[in-house]
Write a protein that holds these residues in place. Structure first.
Motif, mmCIF file in Angstrom:
data_model
loop_
_atom_site.group_PDB
_atom_site.id
_atom_site.type_symbol
_atom_site.label_atom_id
_atom_site.label_comp_id
_atom_site.label_asym_id
_atom_site.label_seq_id
_atom_site.Cartn_x
_atom_site.Cartn_y
_atom_site.Cartn_z
ATOM 1 N N ASP A 659 7.445 4.255 76.302
ATOM 2 C CA ASP A 659 7.667 2.811 76.358
ATOM 3 C C ASP A 659 8.969 2.389 75.692
ATOM 4 N N THR A 660 9.531 3.225 74.855
ATOM 5 C CA THR A 660 10.805 2.867 74.220
ATOM 6 C C THR A 660 11.998 3.289 75.056
ATOM 7 N N GLU A 661 11.753 4.049 76.130
ATOM 8 C CA GLU A 661 12.846 4.535 76.969
ATOM 9 C C GLU A 661 13.063 3.584 78.141
ATOM 10 N N GLN A 662 14.299 3.162 78.325
ATOM 11 C CA GLN A 662 14.582 2.296 79.460
ATOM 12 C C GLN A 662 14.490 3.079 80.765
ATOM 13 N N ARG A 663 14.919 4.316 80.730
ATOM 14 C CA ARG A 663 14.919 5.143 81.934
ATOM 15 C C ARG A 663 13.647 6.002 81.968
ATOM 16 N N LYS A 664 13.131 6.212 83.157
ATOM 17 C CA LYS A 664 11.991 7.089 83.359
ATOM 18 C C LYS A 664 12.459 8.317 84.125
ATOM 19 N N GLU A 800 19.752 10.645 85.988
ATOM 20 C CA GLU A 800 20.121 9.373 85.359
ATOM 21 C C GLU A 800 19.516 9.244 83.968
ATOM 22 N N THR A 801 18.281 9.704 83.796
ATOM 23 C CA THR A 801 17.645 9.659 82.480
ATOM 24 C C THR A 801 18.393 10.544 81.492
ATOM 25 N N LEU A 802 18.787 11.739 81.939
ATOM 26 C CA LEU A 802 19.538 12.651 81.065
ATOM 27 C C LEU A 802 20.876 12.035 80.668
ATOM 28 N N LEU A 803 21.555 11.425 81.621
ATOM 29 C CA LEU A 803 22.826 10.773 81.301
ATOM 30 C C LEU A 803 22.609 9.642 80.298
ATOM 31 N N ASN A 804 21.538 8.902 80.490
ATOM 32 C CA ASN A 804 21.244 7.788 79.601
ATOM 33 C C ASN A 804 20.888 8.252 78.192
ATOM 34 N N LEU A 805 20.328 9.463 78.090
ATOM 35 C CA LEU A 805 19.976 10.007 76.778
ATOM 36 C C LEU A 805 21.197 10.528 76.028
ATOM 37 N N GLY A 806 22.324 10.581 76.702
ATOM 38 C CA GLY A 806 23.553 11.018 76.038
ATOM 39 C C GLY A 806 24.023 12.387 76.441
ATOM 40 N N VAL A 807 23.369 13.024 77.407
ATOM 41 C CA VAL A 807 23.810 14.339 77.886
ATOM 42 C C VAL A 807 25.080 14.157 78.718
ATOM 43 N N SER A 808 26.074 14.928 78.433
ATOM 44 C CA SER A 808 27.328 14.835 79.176
ATOM 45 C C SER A 808 27.124 15.273 80.615
ATOM 46 N N GLY A 809 27.713 14.524 81.553
ATOM 47 C CA GLY A 809 27.551 14.860 82.961
ATOM 48 C C GLY A 809 28.077 16.234 83.302
ATOM 49 N N SER A 810 29.092 16.708 82.562
ATOM 50 C CA SER A 810 29.657 18.025 82.849
ATOM 51 C C SER A 810 28.670 19.142 82.557
ATOM 52 N N ARG A 811 27.653 18.862 81.777
ATOM 53 C CA ARG A 811 26.662 19.898 81.447
ATOM 54 C C ARG A 811 25.389 19.769 82.292
ATOM 55 N N ILE A 812 25.398 18.857 83.265
ATOM 56 C CA ILE A 812 24.254 18.696 84.169
ATOM 57 C C ILE A 812 24.634 19.253 85.531
ATOM 58 N N HIS A 813 23.784 20.122 86.050
ATOM 59 C CA HIS A 813 24.021 20.741 87.351
ATOM 60 C C HIS A 813 22.858 20.395 88.276
ATOM 61 N N LEU A 814 23.161 19.657 89.313
ATOM 62 C CA LEU A 814 22.155 19.266 90.295
ATOM 63 C C LEU A 814 22.219 20.247 91.455
ATOM 64 N N VAL A 815 21.199 21.089 91.545
ATOM 65 C CA VAL A 815 21.168 22.143 92.562
ATOM 66 C C VAL A 815 20.119 21.763 93.601
ATOM 67 N N GLN A 816 20.550 21.606 94.853
ATOM 68 C CA GLN A 816 19.642 21.183 95.924
ATOM 69 C C GLN A 816 19.372 22.340 96.873
#
Length: 1186
Positions: A659-664, A800-816
Motif C-alpha cells: 500500500d505504500t508503493e505507488q507502482r504495482k 516500470e516498478t523497478l525503475l520507480n524503485l531506483g534501479v538504473s535502466g541500464s541494469r534492467i534487461h527485458l528479454v521477450q
C-alpha cells in the motif's frame, strides 16, 4: 394455502406473505372511512418502514385480499414507546404482557366480503411466525365500535387515557390460544403409535425399513429412567413425538467439538483442568497473535470460555439485563452459527483442551418428529423434557449436516467442531435457562460495570468493551449517516427519507451469553424500541484504528452478524473537484475515510427469518472469480451460509502489503482492489484455510492439502486460475552458437529442479512483496543486473516498478521469448511504440525472440549468476542478480495432478459444461482453469475471454438455485439450444503503469483475440475517435461500433485518470455522451480527458444511472395512451414498414414523442432521479433551485 368462504358462498384460496413496498397502492385502496376512525390517518409507507411485522394476504391470483401491520409499542400515543409495559399491567395484572410476548396491531384492512376469514388467517400466521408471541393488542377510540370483523376476534380489557389530549381509548386483546395454541405435552403411550406413524412415514421410511413396522411402539414400551418418549397432542390426537435419553457419549463430543463455553456439558468438579500450566495471560496473548496473523487473512473467532454451570443459572437473568442502546452489543463467543470444521492453519500448534471430571449435565434427543402444521410450536417439548431430567442442564441433538434447519433447531446453539473433527454431523446445544421468558432489557449505567466485567472477563476485547461502556455513559456518538447513505446501498433495506437522523444508531459491542443466542433478534428489537431507533449499523474495519471512541480491534467479528444484513458498498464517482468549485458534493459525501464493511438491521428485519444453508461450500483459489463468487453469496441478505470456506495459498487477498508503493509489479484486471476487499470483509463470513490443494477424494468428498490435512465438502468450487510457471531452460550450449531453430522446444516441459532463491514468478501480492523485500535487502537498486523474461503486460509493469524503485535502466534487461501468436499483449501500435521509446530513454535493453538456454552455464542454478539465451541469429549471455519470469501462464502442476488423479476430465484445461459442472455433479469450476466441452464446438471461447467478476457472479447465480426456494426454477433449455455456450457481456479490462510512467487502461468487449489492424479492416468495424498522442501521454481512443455503442476504450496518460469513471462509459450509446460522434466530427472535442471531466457527464458515472435508463426504457415501451401505440411499438412498425411516415423516421418519432405524454413522463422521471440523488449530483439544476 388456506380456503376462505364468503357469506355468499364464494371461495378464495389464499396465502400469507410479508408485505412489500409495491403493496402500498392496493393497501390504500382497501382503506375505508371506518378504518381511519379506528387507526387514525396513517402514512402507509411510513408505517411499513417502522413496523416489526407486516403481513399481506393474497389469493391464488396474487390479488391482495387483506393486510395487517404490527409494532412492538402501542398506537394512538396511549403510552411511551419505551415504557408501555407498566401501563398495560396496571390495566389488567392478570395479563403477563412483556416486550417479548406482545405486539400491537396498528392497521388492518381487508376486502369486505372476506374480512373475518382474512383476519383469522393473518392472526394465525402471525402467531405461527413468532413463537414467543402470546398477546396482540388493539387500541381504538373508546367511542368506536370495532366493527363486525374485529369484534369477533378481540376482547376488550379496559380503557386508558391518551398522553397528548384528553380522550380515552379502549384496549382489546387477542390471545394465542384462540388461533395457534401451545401444544399439550405428555409421556407417550403405545396407543399413540397409529397417530404418529403417518407423520413419520411422510418424512422418512428408513426407520420402518430398518427396525420393522412397529419400531415406534417398541421404542415407547422401552421407556425407563434413562429413556423417555413424549408426545404433543391436539384435541387428544398425537401430532409430534420426541425420544430423549440421558446416555451421551461425552468422550466423543469432547474429542470432536469445542464445548468450553458450556463447561464441557459437565458439572463442575474440583479436578477439572480448565487451563494449561502456562500463565493464562501469556496464553491469551499468544492466541491473539495467532488469530491476527496474516493481517486479517484468517477468520478471527472470539471465544467466550466462561463455562455455564448450575451455580450461574440463577444469576443469568441479572447478567442479561445489561443493555447498551448507543454502543449496542457485540456477541463474542466461540459458539457461532458458522461451522469451523475445515478451518486449518499452517503449522497449527496443538491447542490446550480442557479436561472435565464432573458428571454429565446433558441428555440427548434421539428421535424427533412433528406434524408440519404444528412445527412452529416445537419448543413446547422442551419444558416437559427438562422436567423429566431435573438433574440435567443441557439438551443436545446431532443432525446430518445437510438437514434443513427446522423450528426446533433455530432455538439451539450450533457448536463449533475442532479442526480434526471428521464427523458428518453437526452438534446443537440448548440450556435449561434458555426457556426463561422474563428477560428485562434496559439502558446500561455505571452500576452495571461489575456485571459487564464479569460477563466479558474472558474475552480478548474485554478492556475495549469496558472502556467504550465508560465512554457511552459520558457521551453518545451517532453514525455518519450522510456518508453511509452516499457510500452504501442502505436504501436496499430502508426508505431513507422516513428515518430521522436521531433514529440511526451505531452498534459497537454486543456481548451475549451463548445459551441465550436464540434471543439475539429480541435483544436487537429491544435496543431499537428502548433507544427510539429505527436502524442499527455495525462497522467491521479491516485493521485496528485508534481514536477517541474507537479502540484497537473494538469492531470485531461477532456471531450476531448473522442476524444483521451486509450492505453492499456503492461505486463512487471520481469528481473533478477543482473544476466543479461550489457545485461539488459536500465533504460528507466526497471524503474518503478508512473503509469499512457495513452491517445493518432495522425494525422491519427484527422478525424476518433467514434461509440457513449448512452445506459445506469449499472454494479453492482466491482468484477474482472465486472472490466474486463468495461476494455474491455473502451479500444474499435473506440467506445465511454457515459453511463457506476458501482454500488459498496466502489466504484472502487485500492485505495492502504494497500500500505504500505507488507502482504495482502486476497489471490489474480492475475486478477488485484493496478498498473493495475492505468494504466486503469476507473474513467475517468465510472460513479461510491457508494451504495448497494436492488431492481430491471424490468418494469421501474431501480435499487433501499440502499439509496432509483434509477439508470436507458438499460442493467444491475450483477457481485456481492459471499462474506464471518457472521456465524450463533448453540446456542448449551457447558456445555452439545455436539458434532457436536448432534447440528443442521446452515450452511444454515442466521445470522440476530447485527454484533459485533469486528467481521470482509473480502471481499474487505476496509474491510481489517477497520480491520487493529481496530488492531492498540485497541492494539490488544500486548493483547487479535484473532480467525480466516474458512478453505479457506484466513485464512492462514490473520494469516500470523497478525503475520507480531506483534501479538504473541500464541494469534492467527485458528479454521477450518468441510470441505464441501475432497478437501482442497491448495490441495497439501507438501505445507499444510509446512504451518502447520510454524503455529506450530509460536505458532498458530489450531482446526479442530470445529463448532461455541455461542458468549459470549449466551449473548449479541457485542462486542465478548468469542466464544464457538463444535467438534466431546469435545467442547471448547476461549477468544476473535477480530473474523475473513472466512466461505464458498455465495450470499449476499440483492442481493438475490433483484434478487428474481425481479422474476429472481434463483436456489441456478442466472441462466443464455451460452450467460450470465438471464430470462430478458435486464439483464445479470456473475461470481460466477451465474450457468448454468439445461437444459445444467452441474451443476458441473460454472463461478467459470474459470478465472474471461476471463469471464469478454467474457461477454463484447457478449455485443459488440449489439453496434459495424464493428463486424461480430454471427451465431446461430447448433441445436445439443446449449446445450453445453462454456469452457474457461485461467488459474485459486491463490496466497498469507502463514504462515512462504512462497510466494505461484498456476496456473492451469479450472477444476472440484479433490484431487491431485486422479488426479495423472489417467493413462493419464502426468509428475510431482518437485525441492526443501516445508519446506525449495524452492518448485517448474510443471505438464506436456500428450500433453507435462504445465498444473499446484505450487510455495512455502521464497523469492519473479516473479509471472507474471511464469503465462506466463502456456500452453507452454515443448520443448519450452528448452526441459524441457529431461533436468529434465538428472538431469540438480536442481532448477526451477534459471532455469527460465536464459536469454534464457526471450522471453517467453514477451507480444508479443504469436504473434511470431502465426506467426510461420502460416508459417508452409502455402504452400510456389507449388510442396510441407506445414509442417502441411505433419504432417496430416503421422498421416492419407497417406505417410509412412522410418525414424521416427519426424526425417522425421525435415529433410523436414531443406531442405525446411520453415527453412529460421522461422529463419527470429524469428530474426525480436528479432530485433523489442530489447529494451525489449537486452540479445539475432542476426546477425550483434557480
Amino acid at each position: 394455502m388456506s380456503v376462505l368462504t364468503s357469506p355468499r358462498g364464494k371461495v378464495e384460496v389464499v396465502h400469507c406473505r410479508r408485505t412489500e413496498s409495491q403493496d402500498v397502492y392496493c393497501i390504500k385502496s382497501l382503506i375505508r372511512k371506518f378504518t381511519c376512525k379506528l387507526f387514525g390517518k396513517l402514512n402507509i409507507i411510513y408505517l411499513l418502514e417502522k413496523a416489526n411485522l407486516a403481513v399481506t394476504l393474497c389469493n391464488d391470483k396474487e390479488e391482495i385480499m387483506a393486510q395487517a401491520t404490527f409494532l412492538d409499542y402501542p398506537n394512538w400515543n396511549v403510552a411511551k414507546q419505551d415504557d408501555w409495559v407498566s401501563v398495560f399491567r396496571e390495566l389488567d395484572s392478570d395479563i403477563p404482557c412483556t416486550p417479548l410476548n406482545t405486539l400491537f396491531m396498528h392497521l388492518f384492512v381487508a376486502v369486505d366480503e372476506y374480512s373475518v376469514g382474512c383476519c383469522k388467517e393473518i392472526l394465525r400466521t402471525v402467531y405461527k411466525a413468532v413463537p414467543e408471541l402470546h398477546f396482540i393488542f388493539l387500541i381504538v377510540p373508546s367511542y368506536m365500535s370495532l366493527g363486525s370483523t374485529l369484534i369477533t376476534l378481540f376482547d376488550q380489557v379496559g380503557n386508558i387515557p391518551c398522553l397528548t389530549y384528553e380522550e380515552d381509548f379502549a384496549v382489546h386483546i387477542c390471545h394465542r390460544h384462540s388461533h395457534y395454541p401451545q401444544l399439550h405435552v405428555r409421556k407417550a403411550r403405545v396407543e399413540d403409535h397409529d397417530d404418529l406413524m403417518p407423520i413419520f412415514m411422510r418424512y422418512d421410511t428408513i426407520l420402518k425399513e430398518t427396525y420393522g413396522e412397529y419400531f415406534l411402539a417398541e421404542l415407547i414400551e422401552a421407556q425407563d429412567e434413562e429413556n423417555h418418549a413424549v408426545v404433543c397432542e391436539v384435541e387428544g390426537t398425537a401430532v409430534g413425538f420426541m425420544s430423549v435419553c440421558s446416555r451421551v457419549n461425552m468422550q466423543l463430543l469432547h474429542e470432536c467439538f469445542d464445548l468450553g463455553p458450556f463447561h464441557g456439558l459437565c458439572f463442575p468438579h474440583p479436578d477439572d483442568i480448565l487451563e494449561s500450566s502456562q500463565d493464562l495471560s501469556v496464553r491469551r496473548s499468544q492466541d491473539a497473535e495467532l488469530r491476527s496473523s496474516s493481517q486479517g487473512s484468517q477468520k478471527i473467532v472470539e471465544e467466550l470460555q466462561e463455562p455455564v454451570s448450575p451455580d450461574t443459572v440463577e444469576n443469568i437473568q441479572d447478567i442479561e439485563k445489561l443493555s447498551d442502546i448507543s454502543t449496542g452489543y457485540a456477541q463474542y463467543h466461540h459458539v457461532s452459527s458458522r461451522s469451523l470444521a475445515s478451518l486449518i492453519l499452517p503449522e497449527e500448534p496443538v491447542h490446550f483442551r480442557p479436561i472435565y471430571r464432573g458428571a454429565s449435565a446433558a441428555f440427548c434427543i434421539q428421535l424427533f418428529c412433528i406434524d408440519e402444521k404444528y412445527e412452529a410450536r416445537s419448543l413446547d417439548f422442551m419444558n416437559f423434557v427438562f422436567s423429566l431430567f431435573s438433574d440435567k442442564n443441557f439438551c443436545v441433538i446431532s443432525l446430518p449436516r445437510l438437514t434443513p434447519e427446522f423450528f426446533l433447531i433455530q432455538n439451539f446453539v450450533k457448536v463449533v467442531p475442532f479442526n480434526t473433527c471428521t464427523l458428518e454431523q453437526d452438534l446443537y446445544v440448548f440450556h435449561r435457562a434458555g426457556l426463561l421468558k422474563s428477560i428485562n432489557i434496559r439502558f446500561a449505567t455505571l452500576l452495571d460495570t461489575p456485571g459487564v466485567e464479569n460477563l466479558v472477563s474472558t474475552l480478548m476485547l474485554n478492556k475495549s468493551i469496558l472502556e467504550d461502556l465508560d465512554h457511552y455513559n459520558k457521551a453518545r456518538k451517532d453514525p455518519d449517516i450522510e456518508y453511509i447513505r452516499s457510500h452504501y446501498n442502505i436504501e436496499d433495506f430502508i426508505y431513507f427519507g422516513h428515518h430521522q437522523r436521531e433514529e440511526h444508531g451505531h452498534m459497537h459491542h454486543f456481548a451475549l451469553n451463548p445459551i441465550f443466542r436464540h434471543y439475539t433478534k429480541f435483544f436487537l428489537k429491544e435496543i431499537l424500541r428502548l433507544g427510539f431507533k429505527s436502524c442499527l449499523y455495525y462497522h467491521v474495519y479491516p485493521k485496528s484504528r485508534e481514536g477517541k471512541f474507537q479502540n484497537p480491534y473494538a469492531h470485531s467479528l461477532t456471531s450476531a452478524l448473522h442476524y444483521l444484513v451486509p450492505v453492499r458498498p456503492r461505486r463512487q464517482i471520481v469528481y473533478p473537484l477543482e473544476k466543479l468549485g461550489i457545485n461539488a458534493p459536500s465533504k460528507a459525501v466526497s471524503k474518503d475515510p478508512v473503509s469499512y464493511a457495513l452491517n445493518h438491521t432495522n425494525r422491519k428485519l427484527t422478525l424476518e427469518p433467514k434461509i440457513t444453508v449448512n452445506a459445506k461450500i469449499i472454494v479453492v483459489g482466491a482468484s477474482s472469480v472465486g472472490i466474486s463468487f463468495l461476494e455474491t453469496l455473502v451479500f444474499c441478505s435473506h440467506m445465511k451460509f454457515n459453511n463457506l470456506t476458501l482454500i488459498s495459498t496466502h489466504g484472502l487477498p487485500g492485505k495492502k502489503l504494497l500500500d505504500t508503493e505507488q507502482r504495482k509489479f502486476l497489471a490489474s484486471d480492475h475486478c477488485f482492489n484493496d478498498k473493495d476487499y475492505a468494504l466486503m470483509s469476507l473474513c467475517s463470513w468465510v472460513n479461510v484455510v491457508v494451504g495448497r490443494m494436492t488431492g481430491i477424494d471424490r468418494a469421501a468428498k474431501h480435499v487433501v492439502l499440502s499439509t496432509d490435512e483434509i477439508v470436507l465438502y458438499d460442493h467444491l468450487i475450483l477457481c485456481t486460475g492459471q499462474q506464471y510457471q518457472v521456465p524450463c531452460p533448453t540446456e542448449a550450449d551457447i558456445s555452439q552458437h545455436l539458434t532457436n531453430r536448432e534447440v528443442p522446444n521446452s515450452s511444454q516441459r515442466r521445470y522440476t529442479g530447485k527454484v533459485p532463491c533469486n528467481h521470482f514468478t509473480l502471481n499474487e501480492e505476496e509474491d510481489c512483496f517477497k520480491a520487493l523485500t529481496w530488492i531492498r535487502n540485497n541492494s539490488i537498486t544500486t548493483e547487479g543486473n535484473i532480467i525480466v523474461y516474458g512478453n505479457t503486460i506484466d513485464t512492462y509493469t514490473t520494469v516500470e516498478t523497478l525503475l520507480n524503485l531506483g534501479v538504473s535502466g541500464s541494469r534492467i534487461h527485458l528479454v521477450q521469448p518468441p510470441p505464441a501468436s501475432t497478437i501482442t499483449c497491448i495490441n495497439n501500435y501507438s501505445v507499444e511504440s510509446a512504451v518502447a521509446d520510454a524503455l529506450g530513454a530509460a536505458g532498458v535493453t530489450m531482446y526479442r525472440d530470445a529463448i532461455l538456454a541455461q542458468w549459470n552455464d549449466g551449473l548449479h542454478p541457485d542462486p542465478i549468476y548468469s542466464a544464457s539465451f538463444t535467438t534466431p541469429t546469435k545467442p547471448f549471455r547476461l549477468q544476473c542478480s535477480m530473474f523475473f519470469s513472466f512466461c505464458e501462464k498455465n495450470v499449476d502442476y499440483e492442481t493438475f495432478k490433483a484434478l487428474n488423479d481425481a479422474c476429472l476430465v481434463y483436456d489441456s484445461r478442466l472441462v466443464i459444461d455451460t452450467n460450470f459442472h465438471t464430470n462430478d455433479v458435486a464439483i464445479r469450476a470456473a475461470g481460466s482453469l477451465t474450457k468448454f466441452s468439445n461437444r459445444y464446438y467452441s474451443n476458441e471461447w473460454t472463461h478467459s475471454n470474459f470478465s472474471s467478476k461476471e463469471i464469478g457472479f454467474q457461477l454463484a447465480a447457478a449455485m443459488l438455485h440449489l439453496f434459495d426456494p424464493t428463486l424461480e426454477p430454471v427451465p431446461e433449455p430447448p433441445a436445439n439450444l443446449d449446445r450453445l455456450i453462454p456469452m457474457y457481456k461485461g467488459a474485459k479490462i486491463q490496466g497498469g503503469i507502463l514504462p515512462g510512467s504512462y497510466h494505461y487502461l484498456h476496456i473492451a468487449k469479450p472477444a476472440i483475440p484479433t490484431p487491431l489492424e485486422v479488426q479495423m479492416a472489417q467493413p462493419n468495424y464502426g468509428l475510431e475517435l482518437v485525441t492526443g498522442s501516445a508519446k506525449n501521454g495524452t492518448y485517448f481512443r474510443i471505438h464506436i461500433n456500428k450500433y453507435k455503442m462504445v465498444e473499446t476504450i484505450t487510455c495512455l496518460s502521464r497523469e492519473p485518470f479516473p479509471t472507474s469513471n471511464y469503465i462506466r462509459l463502456f456500452g453507452q450509446h454515443e448520443q448519450l455522451l452528448n452526441n459524441l460522434c457529431a461533436r468529434y466530427d465538428e472538431n469540438l472535442i480536442t481532448d477526451l480527458y477534459s471532455y469527460f471531466t465536464e459536469p454534464w457527464c457526471l450522471a453517467l458515472f453514477h451507480d444508479r444511472f443504469i436504473d434511470l435508463r431502465k426506467e426510461l426504457r420502460q416508459i417508452l415501451a409502455s402504452k400510456e395512451e389507449e388510442d396510441l401505440p407506445s414509442i417502441e411499438q411505433l419504432a417496430h412498425q416503421i422498421e416492419d414498414e407497417e406505417i410509412n411516415p412522410t418525414e424521416k423516421p427519426r424526425q417522425y418519432l421525435k415529433r410523436v414523442f414531443e406531442e405525446s405524454i411520453y415527453k412529460t413522463l421522461v422529463e419527470r422521471s429524469t428530474l426525480d432521479y436528479l432530485h433523489y440523488n442530489r447529494y451525489h449530483l449537486p452540479m445539475y439544476a432542476w426546477p425550483g433551485i434557480i
